[in-house]
Design a protein around this motif. Structure first.
Motif: not given
Length: 232
Positions: A171, A175, A184, A187
């Motif tokens: 992931e 990103l 983060v 999001r």
């Protein structure tokens, strides 16, 4: 609001970043509404289970830098860590692959103790020369937090939580994360590196303000509108 933090236990700036973020969070008026989730990342997944050498020798080898230059880098990082109340000792560091330690952190997360476990491993690695690749050490660290030592050993001697660690790393790649620590917020915002606490404070305030409920202007009668019960 959720804050996700990708980091590696073997990353000196990740511990410094943790402290700086915690300083900002501790002063944030809506801190009780912030959920922090630690995510796994490996700076060097190709590292063998244990490296037969010092941290200085390891970084000199992989970065192609003279050892004297590596030591200068360590001195700078140590000074930055001291500014956050951390006592780094690079001469004590045991160079080990962090994958098993990340699996341990996911086990701790299952028991609601991931933040405490993260703190323990970072301190153990950078301040006390503990071996984060050792199941014996991880079992001992987990037991000190109240985890069941037998469960820790069973999980780590097998392959439990390996998929979760790999999913976190995948992931991060999706990103666009190329270095850690990486934060983060909701999001929506990403912060790269161990920024000063003031930067985290500003980011928390901005992200929170943009997700707050809409303020309805008062001072005039409601206009015509439709709702679940019909229109007026």
């Amino acid at each position: 609001m959720k804050v996700e933090i990708w980091s590696d236990i073997a990353c000196p700036w990740c511990y410094i970043g943790k402290r700086r973020f915690e300083t900002a969070l501790g002063n944030f008026e809506h801190r009780d509404g912030i959920e922090v989730e630690w995510r796994s990342y490996q700076l060097d997944p190709t590292l063998p289970e244990h490296y037969d050498g010092t941290e200085t020798e390891y970084l000199s080898q992989i970065k192609g830098m003279p050892q004297a230059q590596v030591r200068q880098m360590f001195d700078h990082v140590t000074a930055q860590a001291a500014g956050e109340g951390l006592d780094y000792d690079f001469d004590k560091i045991v160079v080990a692959n962090s994958f098993t330690a990340h699996r341990f952190l996911h086990l701790a997360k299952e028991h609601g103790l991931m933040d405490q476990a993260k703190e323990a491993l970072l301190s153990g690695h950078f301040e006390h020369g503990e071996d984060i690749g050792s199941i014996d050490y991880l079992a001992r660290a987990g037991a000190a937090l109240g985890l069941d030592e037998a469960e820790i050993r069973e999980a780590l001697q097998g392959n439990r939580f390996a998929d979760e660690v790999r999913a976190d790393i995948a992931e991060a790649r999706a990103l666009g994360v190329t270095g850690v620590p990486f934060f983060v917020l909701d999001r929506k915002y990403g912060i790269s590196g161990a920024q000063p606490a003031e930067v985290f404070s500003q980011a928390l305030a901005q992200a929170w303000a943009e997700r707050s409920p809409l303020t309805v202007l008062s001072g005039s009668p409601d206009g015509p509108a439709c709702g679940p019960e019909g229109c007026n």
